[in-house]
Design a protein around this motif. Structure first.
Motif, PDB file in Angstrom:
ATOM      1  N   VAL A 100       0.672  -1.223  -0.008  1.00 49.83           N
ATOM      2  CA  VAL A 100       0.080   0.118  -0.060  1.00 49.83           C
ATOM      3  C   VAL A 100       0.649   1.285   0.047  1.00 49.83           C
ATOM      4  O   VAL A 100       1.901   1.292   0.496  1.00 49.83           O
ATOM      5  CB  VAL A 100      -1.033  -0.089   1.231  1.00 49.83           C
ATOM      6  N   ARG A 134      -2.389   6.486   0.916  1.00 49.54           N
ATOM      7  CA  ARG A 134      -3.498   5.727   1.421  1.00 49.54           C
ATOM      8  C   ARG A 134      -3.393   5.199   2.998  1.00 49.54           C
ATOM      9  O   ARG A 134      -4.433   5.050   3.534  1.00 49.54           O
ATOM     10  CB  ARG A 134      -3.996   4.575   0.441  1.00 49.54           C
ATOM     11  N   SER A 135      -2.085   5.014   3.331  1.00 49.80           N
ATOM     12  CA  SER A 135      -2.015   4.573   4.674  1.00 49.80           C
ATOM     13  C   SER A 135      -2.357   5.595   5.693  1.00 49.80           C
ATOM     14  O   SER A 135      -3.096   5.468   6.632  1.00 49.80           O
ATOM     15  CB  SER A 135      -0.544   4.223   5.013  1.00 49.80           C
TER      16      SER A 135
END
Ligand code: THU
Length: 143
Positions: free
Chosen positions: A55, A59-60
């Motif tokens: 990821v 987006r984390s």
């Protein structure tokens, strides 16, 4: 809103980048996200042996903020640096990938700012509308 503490956001992105997990690409990314309530949430890229499972840092950071109940966002700083001598990896301004841009349109409006920083003094700012024109939306805040 363009009046906010950009330096604090940039510092947070550089600080969290130290925790990036990127043994496969050697490209370490940190992201810091400013909420409308004035909080900063951070994230790094987290890679995986099965490459597509990894990821991105952006987006984390969004996942951390949204999981904490946040829904409105002002800006994000992204910073990336290669940590090997792979000549295929650039050390230019780190721009969000297409998947992250789509992810952002769900929660951010067109004025949301993305700061791509090489250092506290050297950065580029782009509005989400410029990076993701004509985003696909079923239900979102991209107004
Ligand atoms: N990556 C990010 O975390 N954010 C970006 O904006 C671009 C790419 C990550 C994904 C992968 O772990 C590594 O950088 C190389 O693509």
């Amino acid at each position: 809103m363009s009046e906010y503490d950009k330096t604090a956001l940039i510092k947070a992105a550089f600080e969290v980048r130290k925790n990036a997990y990127a043994p496969y690409s050697g490209y370490y990314v940190g992201a810091a996200l400013l909420t409308e309530s004035g909080k900063i949430f951070t994230g790094t890229n987290v890679e995986n042996s099965s490459f597509p499972v990894g990821v991105c840092a952006e987006r984390s950071a969004f996942a951390a903020a949204i999981s904490s109940g946040e829904r409105k966002f002002i800006a994000m700083c992204v910073t990336g640096e290669r940590n090997n001598n792979n000549p295929l990896i650039s050390n230019d301004y780190c721009m969000p990938c297409g998947m992250c841009r789509q992810f952002m349109t769900e929660f951010c409006d067109k004025e949301f700012e993305i700061i791509s920083a090489k250092s506290e003094e050297d950065y580029q700012i782009n509005k989400l509308d410029t990076l993701m024109p004509g985003a696909f939306l079923l239900f979102g805040g991209f107004t």
